[in-house]
Each structure stands twice: as structure tokens, then as C-alpha cells.
Design an enzyme around this catalytic site. Structure first.
Site, PDB file in Angstrom:
ATOM      1  N   ARG A 170     -13.730  14.367   7.643  1.00 43.81           N
ATOM      2  CA  ARG A 170     -14.493  14.673   6.427  1.00 43.81           C
ATOM      3  C   ARG A 170     -15.962  14.879   6.776  1.00 43.81           C
ATOM      4  O   ARG A 170     -16.512  14.156   7.609  1.00 43.81           O
ATOM      5  CB  ARG A 170     -14.372  13.528   5.422  1.00 43.81           C
ATOM      6  CG  ARG A 170     -13.060  13.499   4.692  1.00 43.81           C
ATOM      7  CD  ARG A 170     -12.915  12.251   3.844  1.00 43.81           C
ATOM      8  NE  ARG A 170     -11.912  11.369   4.389  1.00 43.81           N
ATOM      9  CZ  ARG A 170     -11.742  10.096   4.026  1.00 43.81           C
ATOM     10  NH1 ARG A 170     -12.523   9.553   3.129  1.00 43.81           N
ATOM     11  NH2 ARG A 170     -10.793   9.371   4.571  1.00 43.81           N
ATOM     12  N   ASN A 207       0.874  -1.166   0.000  1.00 43.48           N
ATOM     13  CA  ASN A 207       0.000   0.000   0.000  1.00 43.48           C
ATOM     14  C   ASN A 207       0.918   1.223   0.000  1.00 43.48           C
ATOM     15  O   ASN A 207       1.472   1.585   1.037  1.00 43.48           O
ATOM     16  CB  ASN A 207      -0.876  -0.055   1.259  1.00 43.48           C
ATOM     17  CG  ASN A 207      -1.893   1.061   1.295  1.00 43.48           C
ATOM     18  OD1 ASN A 207      -1.857   1.967   0.451  1.00 43.48           O
ATOM     19  ND2 ASN A 207      -2.783   1.003   2.257  1.00 43.48           N
ATOM     20  N   HIS A 230     -13.407   1.816  -0.216  1.00 46.01           N
ATOM     21  CA  HIS A 230     -13.368   0.763   0.820  1.00 46.01           C
ATOM     22  C   HIS A 230     -13.825  -0.587   0.253  1.00 46.01           C
ATOM     23  O   HIS A 230     -14.300  -1.451   0.987  1.00 46.01           O
ATOM     24  CB  HIS A 230     -14.300   1.094   2.019  1.00 46.01           C
ATOM     25  CG  HIS A 230     -13.797   2.160   2.925  1.00 46.01           C
ATOM     26  ND1 HIS A 230     -14.644   3.022   3.576  1.00 46.01           N
ATOM     27  CD2 HIS A 230     -12.557   2.498   3.311  1.00 46.01           C
ATOM     28  CE1 HIS A 230     -13.939   3.857   4.323  1.00 46.01           C
ATOM     29  NE2 HIS A 230     -12.658   3.559   4.174  1.00 46.01           N
ATOM     30  N   ARG A 285      -2.398  -2.229  -3.649  1.00 43.29           N
ATOM     31  CA  ARG A 285      -3.662  -1.528  -3.443  1.00 43.29           C
ATOM     32  C   ARG A 285      -3.651  -0.281  -4.323  1.00 43.29           C
ATOM     33  O   ARG A 285      -2.723   0.534  -4.248  1.00 43.29           O
ATOM     34  CB  ARG A 285      -3.795  -1.111  -1.981  1.00 43.29           C
ATOM     35  CG  ARG A 285      -5.033  -0.308  -1.757  1.00 43.29           C
ATOM     36  CD  ARG A 285      -5.219   0.076  -0.319  1.00 43.29           C
ATOM     37  NE  ARG A 285      -6.485   0.780  -0.206  1.00 43.29           N
ATOM     38  CZ  ARG A 285      -6.707   1.763   0.646  1.00 43.29           C
ATOM     39  NH1 ARG A 285      -5.772   2.148   1.486  1.00 43.29           N
ATOM     40  NH2 ARG A 285      -7.877   2.349   0.688  1.00 43.29           N
ATOM     41  N   GLU A 318      -8.113  -6.074   4.775  1.00 43.90           N
ATOM     42  CA  GLU A 318      -7.986  -5.623   3.380  1.00 43.90           C
ATOM     43  C   GLU A 318      -6.750  -6.209   2.716  1.00 43.90           C
ATOM     44  O   GLU A 318      -6.769  -6.554   1.533  1.00 43.90           O
ATOM     45  CB  GLU A 318      -7.932  -4.088   3.338  1.00 43.90           C
ATOM     46  CG  GLU A 318      -9.245  -3.473   3.793  1.00 43.90           C
ATOM     47  CD  GLU A 318      -9.195  -1.965   3.925  1.00 43.90           C
ATOM     48  OE1 GLU A 318      -9.263  -1.288   2.896  1.00 43.90           O
ATOM     49  OE2 GLU A 318      -9.091  -1.466   5.058  1.00 43.90           O
TER      50      GLU A 318
END
Ligand code: AMP
Length: 375
Positions: free
Chosen positions: A218, A7, A155, A66, A361
Site C-alpha cells: 500500500r 478472525n 490496528h 475480530r 491481538e
């Protein structure tokens, strides 16, 4: 079989080495404050060889990357070649913060591991089959055609992993097939996804990861006219407004903190804005559960995952309180003690199964990489 999952962020490199026979993590590393991605890849290779896992990166069976945004081109994990890299680069305007670093990581790893198959796994891919009425915004249609403005969702690897685990469990334990699930990934970023028979049919994040639930910093959903109003009233420019919505809003904007543990502590000590932030966070989630229950015509399972969803029995309870009208009734004791990879939280009277599922993940990226290479 050894698969490395990477990642690559703009200033960090996270990596995990998996043994795919046991699905075990052999080594997990994080290189922070990366200014030169090539140096970071060299440092990563040194760590893996110092631990005795490989001599160099060419010993790996595969590398899974990723990649945040796959746009409309990438609906599946994809073998990396020069054309794939060019296509990911063309998507940079859609994800200017993430895709450039992802591409850099891919390019540098290809140099250091020539001949090792590399696969890109996209955060958006799980949502690639959303129906057009779920992904199209109410804007002039040519903006979609010309500028690719639509809902993409994010996601995806997390929602895919936990909903597959949940569907397997519900089939084995209750014989429930063709599952209708709502997956709540509640971490620093947060999103809700409606999943029918293993495919995402709607999701709360939009063209960017800003839309939907309230998040750490956010805003999630707001009336877009607030931006015009602010620009006119305060003279704020686009960059200021971008920073405001992405970095200064959400839980942090409301109560000064984005870490849910601290916010719960502050609320316990009587801080009113922390209490308000928690109420907004949970109320938004309830509204999405209601919306997606409608989209799915009822649900079989509600899944909590992500740092908050997996660990905070308090937030899970707040979300599930007064939801019996939708068939959702939590068992408080089961909720308090839940700590397994997959825990059931519903009371015997609940029509809906409530599950806390630990996401993974990185393993999902490794599995999808392996699956592509085996096919
Ligand atoms: P993630 O982005 O998935 O790593 O999740 C990070 C978020 O999970 C942060 O807001 C943490 O405060 C939150 N979190 C982790 N553990 C707990 C916990 N035990 N209770 C409440 N929030 C938690």
C-alpha cells in the site's frame, strides 16, 4: 474459562483457544482456502474436539470476533445479537473487503454455538475518541455528515495491547504516569498511533487502511491529485487505481518485494531500489514520530511492534538514527539482542524510552471479551 478468538477473512479462518486463567493459548488453528464458512466452522470445531479441548463449540465460555470496521457506532467491544449484526452489515460500504467475511463468521458461529456469548471487538474502537480536529478531513463538511468520511484508524487492538504493556512497564520501572506514547505497528500493514493516558489521540491510517506509512503493497500518503492525473493521462478507471494503490504500491511497487527480510537482503547485495524503499519506509516513520511528538507535546516512550518492529533491529536502528533532537537515542547493543516480550532499547542518555513490545491481538480480543462479560 475458555475463550475462542476468531478472525474470519474472505478465504481463511484463523482461530485461537485461550485459557483465561493463565492467558495461555491452548490451541491455534488456520483453515485456508475457505469457500464455505459453515464448513470451516465445522472443521474448526472438529480440530478443537480432536485435541480434547472441547466436545463441541457449546462447551466454550465465550467467543470473541475480530471485526475490522466499527464505524462511529462501535466504540467498545459489543455483545453480539441480531441488532449488532445488522449494524455491522450497515458498515460494509466502509470496509467492503473485511466486514462481510467478519459477519459471515459471526453468523455461522452463532448457529454452531447457540447460547455461547459472543463479542465483537473492533479494530477501529481504540481510536473512537480521536478529537474532531484529528479525525475530520479538509473536505466539505457535509461529506462527513452524509457519507461518514472521516479518519477511523485501524490496528486498534494491537496499539491498545502494546501501549498498555508499555505504560504498565514505564510506571513500574520508572514511576512514569500519564504516559505520552507513540506506537509503531510495522508489519505488512503499518500504522503509527499517538497515545495519551491510554487513549489514541491520532493515528496514521485514515478512513481506510491505505493512508499513512509506506506498507508492504500500500502506498500510504500520496498527493490525491496523482489519481486525477493518472486517470486523465492513462485512462485508468477506479478499480485499476484502487488496485494500484492497495496492491501494487508500497515496498512492492518500489522494489518488487513486500517482505522486509528479502528487501534488506537485496539492499545488502547492492540493489538500489531496495535501498531506496528502506529509506522511504524509515523516513516516513521518522516524520510521523515528529508529528506525533508535537501532538503529544513530547513523548515518554516510543514502541516498536508488528513483524518488522519486533524482529528487525536494522529497521529500528534506521528509524532512531539522528533523532537525538527529539530526545530519542538508541543503544545499538540492546537493540541487537532484544528478544523478550518487552525489551528496552534506549541509551542512558535518551530522554525517551524506546521499547520493542511483542503484540498479541488475539489475547487482547480474548481479554476484552472476558472484561465485557465480567462487567
Ligand atoms: P506482520 O504483518 O506483522 O506479520 O509482519 C510481516 C512483515 O514482518 C514482513 O514484511 C516480514 O518480512 C517482516 N519481518 C518478520 N521478521 C523479520 C525480520 N527478522 N527482519 C525484517 N523483517 C521481518
Amino acid at each position: 474459562m475458555k475463550i475462542l478468538v476468531l478472525n474470519s477473512g474472505s478465504s481463511s479462518l484463523k482461530f485461537q483457544l485461550f485459557d483465561m486463567d493463565s492467558h495461555r493459548v491452548l490451541y491455534s488453528g488456520l483453515i485456508e482456502q475457505v469457500s464455505d464458512h459453515q464448513q470451516a466452522i465445522i472443521a474448526m470445531a472438529e480440530q478443537l474436539s480432536a485435541q480434547g479441548h472441547i466436545d463441541d463449540l457449546t462447551d466454550l465460555d465465550a467467543i470473541g470476533h475480530r471485526v475490522v470496521h466499527g464505524g462511529e457506532c462501535f466504540k467498545q467491544p459489543t455483545l453480539i445479537n441480531t441488532r449488532t449484526i445488522e449494524a455491522i452489515e450497515q458498515l460494509i460500504p466502509l470496509a467492503p473487503l473485511h466486514n462481510p467475511a467478519n459477519v459471515l463468521g459471526i453468523k455461522m458461529t452463532r448457529q454452531s454455538a447457540p447460547g455461547v456469548p459472543q463479542v465483537a471487538v473492533f479494530d477501529t474502537a481504540f481510536h473512537a475518541d480521536l478529537p474532531d480536529y484529528a479525525y475530520t478531513y479538509g473536505l466539505p463538511y457535509e461529506l462527513y455528515k452524509k457519507h461518514h468520511i472521516r479518519r477511523y484508524g485501524f490496528h486498534g487492538t494491537s496499539h491498545q495491547y502494546v501501549t498498555r504493556k508499555a505504560a504498565e512497564f514505564l510506571d513500574n520501572a520508572y514511576g512514569i504516569k500519564n504516559t505520552r506514547l507513540i506506537s509503531l505497528h510495522l508489519g505488512n500493514g503499518a500504522s503509527a498511533t499517538a497515545v495519551l493516558n491510554g487513549r489514541s489521540i491520532d493515528t496514521s491510517m485514515g478512513m481506510t487502511p491505505l493512508e499513512g506509512l509506506l506498507m508492504g503493497s500500500r502506498s500510504g500518503d500520496i498527493d490525491p491529485a496523482i489519481l486525477f492525473y493518472l486517470a486523465r493521462e492513462t485512462g485508468a478507471d477506479i478499480n485499476t487505481l484502487d488496485d494500484l494503490l492497495n496492491k501494487q504500491s508500497g515496498l512492492k511497487g518500489l522494489c518488487g518485494q513486500n517482505d522486509m527480510r528479502t528487501i534488506i537482503e537485496q539492499a545488502d547485495q547492492g540493489d538500489e531500489l531496495s535501498t531506496l524503499a528502506i529509506h522511504i519506509f524509515c523516513y516516513r516513520i521518522k516524520k510521523y514520530i515528529g508529528a506525533y511528538t508535537g501532538a503529544l507535546n513530547g513523548i515518554d516512550g516510543l514502541i516498536f511492534t508488528g513483524g518488522i518492529g519486533e524482529n528487525s533491529s536494522f529497521i529500528r536502528e534506521q528509524v532512531c538514527t539522528n533523532m537525538d533532537g527529539l530526545g530519542i537515542i538508541m543503544d545499538s547493543h540492546k537493540n541487537q539482542v532484544a528478544n523478550d516480550a518487552l525489551s528496552e532499547l534506549q541509551s542512558p542518555h535518551s530522554k525517551v524510552k524506546i521499547l520493542a513490545v511483542k503484540t498479541n491481538e488475539e489475547l487482547e480480543i480474548a481479554l476484552q471479551t472476558q472484561q465485557l462479560l465480567d462487567s
